[in-house]
Design a protein around this motif. Structure first.
Motif, PDB file in Angstrom:
ATOM      1  N   SER A  24      56.402  28.033  25.192  1.00 41.85           N
ATOM      2  CA  SER A  24      56.781  26.802  24.855  1.00 41.85           C
ATOM      3  C   SER A  24      55.385  25.965  25.139  1.00 41.85           C
ATOM      4  CB  SER A  24      57.643  26.105  26.066  1.00 41.85           C
ATOM      5  OG  SER A  24      59.029  26.301  25.839  1.00 41.85           O
ATOM      6  N   VAL A  25      54.646  26.691  25.706  1.00 37.87           N
ATOM      7  CA  VAL A  25      53.241  26.191  26.074  1.00 37.87           C
ATOM      8  C   VAL A  25      52.306  26.440  24.797  1.00 37.87           C
ATOM      9  CG1 VAL A  25      50.765  26.606  27.153  1.00 37.87           C
ATOM     10  CG2 VAL A  25      52.964  26.495  28.563  1.00 37.87           C
ATOM     11  N   ALA A  26      52.662  27.506  24.215  1.00 43.37           N
ATOM     12  CA  ALA A  26      51.823  27.892  23.029  1.00 43.37           C
ATOM     13  C   ALA A  26      52.109  27.030  21.784  1.00 43.37           C
ATOM     14  CB  ALA A  26      52.096  29.463  22.581  1.00 43.37           C
ATOM     15  N   ARG A  27      53.504  26.729  21.576  1.00 41.36           N
ATOM     16  CA  ARG A  27      54.123  25.766  20.722  1.00 41.36           C
ATOM     17  C   ARG A  27      53.457  24.435  20.851  1.00 41.36           C
ATOM     18  NH1 ARG A  27      58.817  28.841  20.924  1.00 41.36           N
ATOM     19  NH2 ARG A  27      59.448  27.648  22.910  1.00 41.36           N
ATOM     20  N   VAL A  28      53.421  23.880  22.210  1.00 40.43           N
ATOM     21  CA  VAL A  28      52.886  22.441  22.295  1.00 40.43           C
ATOM     22  C   VAL A  28      51.340  22.717  21.966  1.00 40.43           C
ATOM     23  CG1 VAL A  28      52.417  20.629  23.955  1.00 40.43           C
ATOM     24  CG2 VAL A  28      54.727  22.033  23.962  1.00 40.43           C
ATOM     25  N   HIS A  29      50.711  23.576  22.582  1.00 36.80           N
ATOM     26  CA  HIS A  29      49.412  23.762  22.211  1.00 36.80           C
ATOM     27  C   HIS A  29      48.874  23.711  20.607  1.00 36.80           C
ATOM     28  CE1 HIS A  29      45.134  25.790  22.805  1.00 36.80           C
ATOM     29  NE2 HIS A  29      45.183  24.155  23.118  1.00 36.80           N
ATOM     30  N   GLY A  30      49.842  24.235  20.078  1.00 34.51           N
ATOM     31  CA  GLY A  30      49.628  24.226  18.606  1.00 34.51           C
ATOM     32  C   GLY A  30      49.842  22.932  17.853  1.00 34.51           C
ATOM     33  N   ILE A  31      50.806  22.330  18.359  1.00 34.93           N
ATOM     34  CA  ILE A  31      50.980  20.838  17.914  1.00 34.93           C
ATOM     35  C   ILE A  31      49.691  19.898  18.010  1.00 34.93           C
ATOM     36  CG2 ILE A  31      52.364  18.788  18.128  1.00 34.93           C
ATOM     37  CD1 ILE A  31      54.753  20.644  18.257  1.00 34.93           C
ATOM     38  N   VAL A  32      49.185  20.016  19.557  1.00 38.25           N
ATOM     39  CA  VAL A  32      48.372  19.338  20.080  1.00 38.25           C
ATOM     40  C   VAL A  32      46.832  19.404  19.039  1.00 38.25           C
ATOM     41  CG1 VAL A  32      46.429  18.992  22.001  1.00 38.25           C
ATOM     42  CG2 VAL A  32      48.806  18.970  22.505  1.00 38.25           C
ATOM     43  N   LYS A  33      46.595  20.669  18.853  1.00 33.66           N
ATOM     44  CA  LYS A  33      45.503  21.032  17.982  1.00 33.66           C
ATOM     45  C   LYS A  33      45.456  20.279  16.374  1.00 33.66           C
ATOM     46  CE  LYS A  33      45.535  25.663  18.792  1.00 33.66           C
ATOM     47  NZ  LYS A  33      45.118  27.097  18.819  1.00 33.66           N
ATOM     48  N   GLN A  34      46.844  20.514  16.174  1.00 31.96           N
ATOM     49  CA  GLN A  34      47.064  19.734  14.683  1.00 31.96           C
ATOM     50  C   GLN A  34      46.884  18.206  14.959  1.00 31.96           C
ATOM     51  OE1 GLN A  34      50.597  21.042  12.654  1.00 31.96           O
ATOM     52  NE2 GLN A  34      50.779  22.794  13.831  1.00 31.96           N
ATOM     53  N   LEU A  35      47.506  17.620  16.150  1.00 28.41           N
ATOM     54  CA  LEU A  35      47.291  16.229  16.197  1.00 28.41           C
ATOM     55  C   LEU A  35      45.778  15.814  16.311  1.00 28.41           C
ATOM     56  CD1 LEU A  35      49.489  14.078  16.764  1.00 28.41           C
ATOM     57  CD2 LEU A  35      49.089  14.395  19.204  1.00 28.41           C
ATOM     58  N   CYS A  36      45.009  16.589  17.030  1.00 31.01           N
ATOM     59  CA  CYS A  36      43.679  16.157  17.123  1.00 31.01           C
ATOM     60  C   CYS A  36      42.919  16.083  15.739  1.00 31.01           C
ATOM     61  CB  CYS A  36      42.917  17.171  17.945  1.00 31.01           C
ATOM     62  SG  CYS A  36      43.375  16.601  19.700  1.00 31.01           S
ATOM     63  N   LYS A  37      43.576  16.515  14.550  1.00 28.43           N
ATOM     64  CA  LYS A  37      42.906  16.796  13.314  1.00 28.43           C
ATOM     65  C   LYS A  37      43.387  15.692  12.659  1.00 28.43           C
ATOM     66  CE  LYS A  37      42.457  21.732  13.169  1.00 28.43           C
ATOM     67  NZ  LYS A  37      42.803  23.105  12.258  1.00 28.43           N
ATOM     68  N   MET A  38      44.160  14.825  13.114  1.00 26.17           N
ATOM     69  CA  MET A  38      44.722  13.826  12.381  1.00 26.17           C
ATOM     70  C   MET A  38      44.148  12.398  12.949  1.00 26.17           C
ATOM     71  SD  MET A  38      48.852  15.067  12.826  1.00 26.17           S
ATOM     72  CE  MET A  38      49.598  13.350  12.292  1.00 26.17           C
ATOM     73  N   PRO A  39      44.395  11.315  12.175  1.00 30.81           N
ATOM     74  CA  PRO A  39      43.798  10.047  12.733  1.00 30.81           C
ATOM     75  C   PRO A  39      44.223   9.510  14.188  1.00 30.81           C
ATOM     76  CG  PRO A  39      44.509   9.891  10.415  1.00 30.81           C
ATOM     77  CD  PRO A  39      45.073  11.176  10.802  1.00 30.81           C
ATOM     78  N   ILE A  40      45.433  10.114  14.375  1.00 35.33           N
ATOM     79  CA  ILE A  40      45.863   9.645  15.910  1.00 35.33           C
ATOM     80  C   ILE A  40      45.195  10.309  16.858  1.00 35.33           C
ATOM     81  CG2 ILE A  40      47.676  11.225  15.829  1.00 35.33           C
ATOM     82  CD1 ILE A  40      48.157   7.859  17.317  1.00 35.33           C
ATOM     83  N   GLY A  41      44.554  11.505  16.382  1.00 31.96           N
ATOM     84  CA  GLY A  41      43.506  12.143  17.298  1.00 31.96           C
ATOM     85  C   GLY A  41      42.469  11.466  17.905  1.00 31.96           C
ATOM     86  N   ALA A  42      42.214  10.111  17.199  1.00 27.59           N
ATOM     87  CA  ALA A  42      41.068   9.432  17.840  1.00 27.59           C
ATOM     88  C   ALA A  42      41.347   8.639  18.967  1.00 27.59           C
ATOM     89  CB  ALA A  42      40.612   8.456  16.663  1.00 27.59           C
ATOM     90  N   ALA A  43      42.709   8.838  19.375  1.00 28.57           N
ATOM     91  CA  ALA A  43      43.178   7.984  20.445  1.00 28.57           C
ATOM     92  C   ALA A  43      43.162   8.812  21.667  1.00 28.57           C
ATOM     93  CB  ALA A  43      44.629   7.229  20.218  1.00 28.57           C
TER      94      ALA A  43
END
Length: 472
Positions: A187-206
């Motif tokens: 579960s940790v690995a899945r969430v971490h993978g999504i977080v890394k993707q999120l940080c590459k998106m515009p929302i990552g600026a927040a």
């Protein structure tokens, strides 16, 4: 068949799970070093909690919480523990917390990352993993405007549980804890993978993406995993304050959680409680391995047990009348209901009748079902409760259970005798000794269950072979 439809003619071969002792059973013991998986944020310690507690209560009170009748006396290991500031009577409210300070999937869906939350849920991320993602957002939003900041400040910097053990410590893992930690780490690995993707998106600026390490994701996941609460509908949420009470499955429990129509979480006294007394919430009992994976604590004075659970997903409802009928019978009999406590088996006890009765339904064949229907039609009575459908049906149940228990026992890399010899050396650390003792108790339980199952079957055969009395 009076329905004129085709019946399934083969027996189901479902997978039996032993909760806390699943088919891949797991355990953990560890070397003497403590975890070094610390988070970037310092977190709180048991001896500096008062200022943080005051800030936390002030924040919740400003959002509509009534002043709680408790103060912290946090256990150094679980970082939980609240004691009463005054005596209360049975039925009195100890705390009443508004809905607005819950961390829920609904709250997450209305947050600035709500679109992401909705998408990952639709793609199959679990509610626990999705709530972890939302906790990480609230922890690391760059505007510093999280309404939950005082709650996070009150939580410990790390947890003394197997998920946070060092790699060399994990070499001791077997049984329940290994199984549970593997699931947690996935579960940790899945969430971490999504977080890394999120940080590459515009929302990552927040977000403060530099601090969103795997260790930080692990911490946030375990907060949700160990402190999350399920309501009566099964929905998962985090409730600041309520999660600071320690739980008890015995007569120590002094309070329970109820939800009001307005969505408030109310902590209510289950008995008279004295000022200064610690308030324990009533919770379900858990196996020793499950408790250790969640709390890092082992109490050798509490006998371990098998929690027996059948996975309904492994019984395939193929859509024909027979399998659909059996599925409905299982539902009506409240067999394997989600959220219901699993039947327990302790050494010295028989395999629970209710569990066997449900497995008999699972293994029912069309012929046996027709026999039951014929009996009920001819007699005008229900099939007698506890009566077996046939010797063949009972053999199918016993065979399925035997296979599952044997597979579980074979999944260990050491024997109970080897564990006993290891404990006898007296050289193990606290963690190692506790966990070797837990895994040894699991093996003894599995062996006992196999013996009890064999005796159950032999008793049936003896009864079948006994001469029957003939009426004069």
């Amino acid at each position: 068949s009076t329905w004129g439809l085709h019946f399934m003619t083969t027996r189901a071969t479902p997978l039996l799970l032993l909760v806390g002792m699943t088919v891949v059973l797991a355990l953990c013991s560890a070397a003497s070093s403590e975890s070094t998986h610390a988070r970037a944020r310092p977190g709180s310690e048991a001896d500096d909690v008062d200022p943080l507690w005051n800030a936390f209560v002030d924040t919740l009170t400003a959002q509509g919480m009534t002043a709680p009748l408790v103060r912290p006396r946090l256990d150094s290991k679980t970082h939980r523990g609240l004691v009463l500031t005054q005596a209360v009577k049975k039925g009195d409210k100890i705390a009443s917390i508004p809905k607005k300070v819950k961390l829920t999937l609904e709250t997450a869906a209305h947050s600035p990352i709500g679109k992401v939350i909705t998408e990952v849920l639709e793609q199959g991320l679990s509610s626990k993993e999705t709530l972890t993602l939302y906790v990480l957002y609230e922890l690391h939003r760059t505007d510093g405007a999280s309404a939950f900041a005082s709650y996070f400040d009150l939580l410990p910097a790390t947890f003394d549980v197997p998920l946070f053990f060092e790699p060399e410590e994990k070499a001791y893992f077997q049984g329940t804890v290994l199984s549970l930690v593997n699931l947690q780490q996935a579960s940790v690995a899945r969430v971490h993978g999504i977080v890394k993707q999120l940080c590459k998106m515009p929302i990552g600026a927040a977000l403060d993406c530099a601090s969103l390490t795997e260790d930080e994701v692990r911490w946030a996941f375990f907060v949700v995993h160990s402190r999350g609460i399920q309501d009566e509908t099964g929905a998962l949420y985090l409730q600041p304050l309520a999660d600071l009470f320690r739980g008890s499955s015995d007569t120590n429990a002094g309070a329970g959680l109820v939800s009001s129509k307005a969505g408030r979480t109310v902590v209510t006294a289950l008995r008279d409680l004295a000022a200064g007394e610690e308030v324990f919430l009533a919770v379900r009992d858990a196996t020793a391995g499950t408790r250790y994976a969640t709390e890092g604590e082992y109490d050798p004075s509490r006998p371990n047990f098998l929690a027996l659970e059948f996975s309904p997903a492994s019984y395939e409802d193929t859509g024909d009348v027979f399998t659909t009928t059996v599925s409905e019978l299982l539902r009506l009999a409240e067999c394997f209901a989600p959220g219901a406590p699993a039947p327990k088996l302790r050494i010295g006890e028989n395999i629970p009748d209710a569990f066997l009765a449900c497995l008999r339904l699972v293994q029912l064949t069309p012929r046996e079902f027709a026999d039951v229907a014929a009996y009920e039609e001819a007699s005008g009575k229900h099939w007698p409760e506890g009566k077996r459908f046939s010797l063949e049906n009972e053999l199918a149940v016993v065979s399925m259970l035997t296979k599952s228990l044997t597979q579980g026992l074979a999944s260990y890399s050491t024997t109970a005798d080897a564990d006993a010899a290891l404990l006898a050396t007296g050289t193990l650390s606290r963690r190692a000794a506790d966990l070797v003792a837990i895994r040894a108790s699991e093996k003894r339980l599995l062996k006992y269950a196999l013996g009890a199952l064999e005796e159950h079957w032999l008793a049936i055969l003896r009864n079948a072979a006994a001469p029957k009395a003939v009426d004069e």
